[in-house]
Write an enzyme that holds these catalytic residues in place. Structure first.
Site, mmCIF file in Angstrom:
data_model
loop_
_atom_site.group_PDB
_atom_site.id
_atom_site.type_symbol
_atom_site.label_atom_id
_atom_site.label_comp_id
_atom_site.label_asym_id
_atom_site.label_seq_id
_atom_site.Cartn_x
_atom_site.Cartn_y
_atom_site.Cartn_z
ATOM 1 N N CYS A 104 -2.169 -2.500 7.272
ATOM 2 C CA CYS A 104 -1.702 -2.304 8.640
ATOM 3 C C CYS A 104 -2.010 -0.872 9.085
ATOM 4 C CB CYS A 104 -0.201 -2.603 8.740
ATOM 5 S SG CYS A 104 0.865 -1.353 7.986
ATOM 6 N N GLU A 160 0.822 -1.208 0.000
ATOM 7 C CA GLU A 160 0.000 0.000 0.000
ATOM 8 C C GLU A 160 0.857 1.259 0.000
ATOM 9 O OE1 GLU A 160 -2.163 -3.093 2.640
ATOM 10 O OE2 GLU A 160 -0.121 -2.605 2.044
#
Length: 130
Positions: free
Chosen positions: A86, A55
């Site tokens: 996360c 990401e």
């Protein structure tokens, strides 16, 4: 939102992941406000703290290309249930305005507002009365 295209791009980049330690390749694609799509994959390091999540790699690629407002993210992995970014990735997504997040595996897709995954992302020690 072209989730199908974003998921395809994320799966394609997942194939380029560098995951020799975890054997857990992940792909991600972010969409800029102007419709451009940028992708990333995880890049591991023997010192796990230096590992870069897919990401954040995708966000970095977008920023390097001049995008400053991102609106959506798709993240993919070969798992039994779709994985979720996360906490560090969630905060980076909030920094650049991502509103929608799609989590996908080979058979399931789950869509969330980033606010559901990271409530009060902009509140904190800097939000105080003077």
């Amino acid at each position: 939102m072209d989730w199908d295209l974003m998921v395809k791009v994320a799966w394609d980049l997942r194939e380029r992941a560098y995951a020799p330690y975890s054997k857990f390749p992940v792909g991600a694609a972010v969409m800029a406000a102007d419709g451009r799509i940028f992708a990333g994959c995880n890049v591991e390091n023997l010192s796990y703290g230096l590992t870069q999540c897919a990401e954040r790699v995708a966000v970095g690629v977008a920023i390097a290309a001049g995008a400053r407002e991102l609106v959506a993210l798709a993240v993919v992995a070969d798992t039994q249930v779709p994985i979720s970014p996360c906490g560090a990735c969630r905060q980076v997504l909030a920094e650049f305005g991502v509103k929608r997040v799609l989590l996908a595996n080979r058979g399931e897709r789950l869509e969330f507002a980033l606010e559901e995954l990271l409530p009060r992302a902009t509140a904190g020690i800097l939000d105080r009365s003077e």
